[in-house]
Design an enzyme around this catalytic site. Structure first.
Site, mmCIF file in Angstrom:
data_model
loop_
_atom_site.group_PDB
_atom_site.id
_atom_site.type_symbol
_atom_site.label_atom_id
_atom_site.label_comp_id
_atom_site.label_asym_id
_atom_site.label_seq_id
_atom_site.Cartn_x
_atom_site.Cartn_y
_atom_site.Cartn_z
ATOM 1 N N GLU A 158 32.135 50.814 35.641
ATOM 2 C CA GLU A 158 31.057 49.837 35.435
ATOM 3 C C GLU A 158 31.367 48.459 36.028
ATOM 4 O O GLU A 158 30.473 47.637 36.139
ATOM 5 C CB GLU A 158 30.690 49.721 33.945
ATOM 6 N N ASN A 159 32.609 48.235 36.409
ATOM 7 C CA ASN A 159 32.874 46.964 37.080
ATOM 8 C C ASN A 159 32.413 46.976 38.533
ATOM 9 O O ASN A 159 32.546 45.959 39.223
ATOM 10 C CB ASN A 159 34.356 46.577 36.968
#
Lengths: 225, 254
Positions: free
Chosen positions: A49-50
Site C-alpha cells: 500500500e505504500n
C-alpha cells in the site's frame, strides 16, 4: 493435545488458496509469510500500500534500495511488470474494490465478520492504524490469518469484538492453526479441520455455535495447487 | 524565464511562520525530505501542525523536528513504530496532539484539498472509533462517513529529479505522498538529487507537473545511486554497509 499448524504451514495453506492472476495484499507480520509459499509457476501480483504492484522478495544485503520498501518498511524488489504509484491511487485500488484478496492478522474476529486488529484499547498505548482500516473494507476477499486462541487460551473468534473495531462485517474467511472458518450469515462455518480437530472441540474452544461445512469444501481446499 | 530552483535549503524553507501547517512527505524514511526538515529546524518556526504518514523514525528528520519541540500537533496514520521513541515520549508526556487518520483517508483528504473537493464520503473507518461523531450517509446500501480535505501552508517533499519549472520525477516507492501533497499546499518545496535541463524529462514520465511546485532545492545524489544507476551498498537508512555492520540491513519495521 490437538493438531495445530505452525505459522509456516498456515501460510502455505493460504498461499494454496490464491489463484493465478489475483491481486493480493499481505498485511504486516505473519501474513507476509504467505509470499514465501506462492507457487513460482503462477503469476500472482502483490500490492504494497505504500505504492507498488508487482512486489518481489527481499534483496540481497548489498542490493538494499532505501527507495524500494514494503508497507512493513522492509527492503523488497520489483518484479518484471511492476508499477509504482502515489498514495491516493494505492488506496483507491483498495477502497475501489480492485484487490482480490488481502490477508490480515487479528486480535478478534466476530461471527458477523467484524474485525479488530489495530488496537487493544489499552489505556496509555500510543495508537497507530496505518492502512488496516482501508484494507479491511477494501479487498473483495478478506482472509484473516491467526492463532485460534490467545496465549491466555481465549478464543479470537468471538460473538462480538471487545477490542476497538477495524472494520464492520468485512472478514470473509479465517485461517487458524486449528481449522479454517468461513464467515456466513448464520455465523462461523468450519470449512476445513486440521488433523484430529473436530467441530465439537472447536465449539468448546470458541464457545460458539459452529456450522459444519467440512464435507462440502475440505477436498478441493487440501488439494490446493 | 521561470526558475523555481533556489540556491539553498535555507532559502527553500524561508517564510514558514510559527503556527503554520506543514505537510511532510515520505513513508517511513523512503521519500522523507531530510535536508528540508533540517533546514526547517534551523529556520526556527515553531507551534507547527505537521501532516505526515508517520511521526518520525530514529532521531533524524521529522523525529528531530519533534525532538526540538517545534510541533504542536501531528496528523498521521502510523505514529507508533519500533523506532518512534521521540514521538512516543512526547505523546506520553502530553506534549503533542495527535489526530490519527486511516492511511487511505489521509491520502484522499490530502488529494481532495489539492483537487478542489469540498468533502467526500469514505467507507473506511465506518463503525470504528476513528469515525466517531462523523456525519454518515447510506449510499446504495453501504454506509460512508464524511471526510474533509486536509490542506497546508507548506509541503516539504522529496523527489528524484526536477527541471527549473518544477516538473518532478520520483524514484520507486519514495513517490508515496509526494504528488498529492504537492497539490495540497500553498507553497510546495521539493528537494531533489539533481536539476535536469528543461525538456530532458520525457513529458510521459512527469509524475508531478510543475503547476504544483513553487520551490526546488538540490541536495545531491542519494548514497545508493551513482550517475543515476543503482549501486547499492547501503542499509535501509542509506548508510554505507561498512558503517552499519552488525545491524540487520534488510530488516525493518512498520
Amino acid at each position: 493435545m490437538t493438531t495445530k499448524l505452525s505459522r509456516a504451514e498456515l501460510a502455505q495453506r493460504i498461499a494454496a488458496a490464491i489463484p493465478e492472476g489475483a491481486f493480493v495484499n499481505l498485511g504486516i507480520g505473519a501474513p507476509t509469510m504467505v509470499a514465501n509459499y506462492l507457487p513460482a509457476d503462477l503469476e500472482i501480483i502483490l500490492h504494497t500500500e505504500n505504492g507498488m504492484l508487482g512486489m518481489g522478495p527481499a534483496p540481497l544485503a548489498g542490493e538494499v534500495d532505501p527507495d524500494l520498501i514494503n508497507a512493513g518498511k522492509q527492503a523488497v524488489t520489483a518484479l518484471d511488470g511492476a508499477a509504482y504509484f502515489h498514495q491516493a491511487d494505492s488506496f483507491g485500488m483498495m477502497r475501489g474494490g480492485h484487490l482480490d484478496v488481502c490477508v490480515l492478522g487479528a486480535f478478534q474476529v466476530a461471527e458477523n465478520g467484524d474485525l479488530a486488529n489495530w488496537s487493544t484499547g489499552a489505556p496509555g498505548a500510543v495508537p497507530a492504524v496505518g492502512g488496516a482500516m482501508d484494507l479491511a473494507i477494501g479487498a473483495k476477499e478478506v482472509y484473516v490469518m491467526t492463532d485460534l486462541l490467545t496465549k491466555q487460551n481465549e478464543s479470537k473468534l468471538v460473538a462480538a469484538c471487545s477490542y476497538p473495531l477495524t472494520g464492520i462485517g468485512c472478514v470473509s474467511r479465517v485461517y487458524t492453526d486449528h481449522a479454517v472458518f468461513d464467515v456466513t450469515p448464520e455465523g462461523f462455518a468450519v470449512r476445513e479441520l486440521y488433523g484430529d480437530n473436530t467441530v465439537e472441540l472447536l465449539a468448546t474452544l470458541t464457545g460458539l455455535r459452529l456450522i459444519d461445512a467440512t464435507t462440502a469444501s475440505a477436498f478441493d481446499e487440501t488439494k490446493g495447487h | 524565464m521561470i526558475n523555481k530552483v533556489v540556491s539553498s535549503v535555507e532559502e527553500a524553507v524561508a517564510g514558514v511562520v510559527d503556527g503554520a501547517t506543514v505537510m511532510v512527505g515520505g513513508f517511513g524514511r523512503a521519500g522523507q525530505p531530510l535536508e528540508l526538515i533540517d533546514a526547517l529546524i534551523a529556520q526556527g518556526a515553531t507551534d507547527l501542525t505537521i501532516i505526515s504518514n508517520n511521526a518520525g523514525n530514529g532521531d533524524v528528520g521529522l523525529a528531530a523536528l519533534l525532538a526540538a519541540r517545534r510541533v504542536r500537533k501531528i496528523v498521521c496514520s502510523f505514529p507508533r513504530q519500533p523506532d518512534s521513541w521521540v514521538f512516543d515520549g512526547l505523546y506520553r508526556e502530553g506534549a503533542i496532539e495527535l489526530e490519527l487518520v486511516p492511511q487511505g483517508n489521509l491520502a484522499e483528504r490530502i488529494r481532495a484539498a489539492g483537487t478542489g473537493i469540498g468533502a467526500f464520503f469514505s467507507p473506511t473507518g465506518v463503525g470504528t472509533q476513528l469515525a466517531e461523531g462523523k456525519e454518515t450517509r447510506e449510499i446504495d446500501g453501504r454506509v460512508y462517513s464524511l471526510e474533509y480535505p486536509i490542506r497546508a501552508d507548506f509541503a516539504l517533499i522529496s523527489a528524484w529529479k526536477a527541471d527549473r519549472w518544477g516538473n518532478l520525477v520520483y524514484r520507486k516507492t519514495a513517490r508515496n505522498f509526494g504528488p498529492i501533497m504537492a497539490a495540497a499546499a500553498t507553497t510546495t518545496v521539493v528537494q531533489v538529487d539533481e536539476i535536469v535541463s528543461l525538456g530532458s524529462i520525457d513529458p510521459e514520465n512527469v509524475a508531478t507537473p510543475s503547476i504544483f511546485v513553487q520551490r526546488v532545492a538540490v541536495v545531491g545524489e542519494r548514497e545508493w545511486l551513482k550517475d543515476d544507476v543503482f549501486v547499492g551498498g547501503v542499509d535501509l537508512e542509506g548508510r554505507p554497509l561498512e558503517a552499519s555492520a552488525g545491524t540487520d540491513s534488510a530488516g525493518g519495521s512498520r
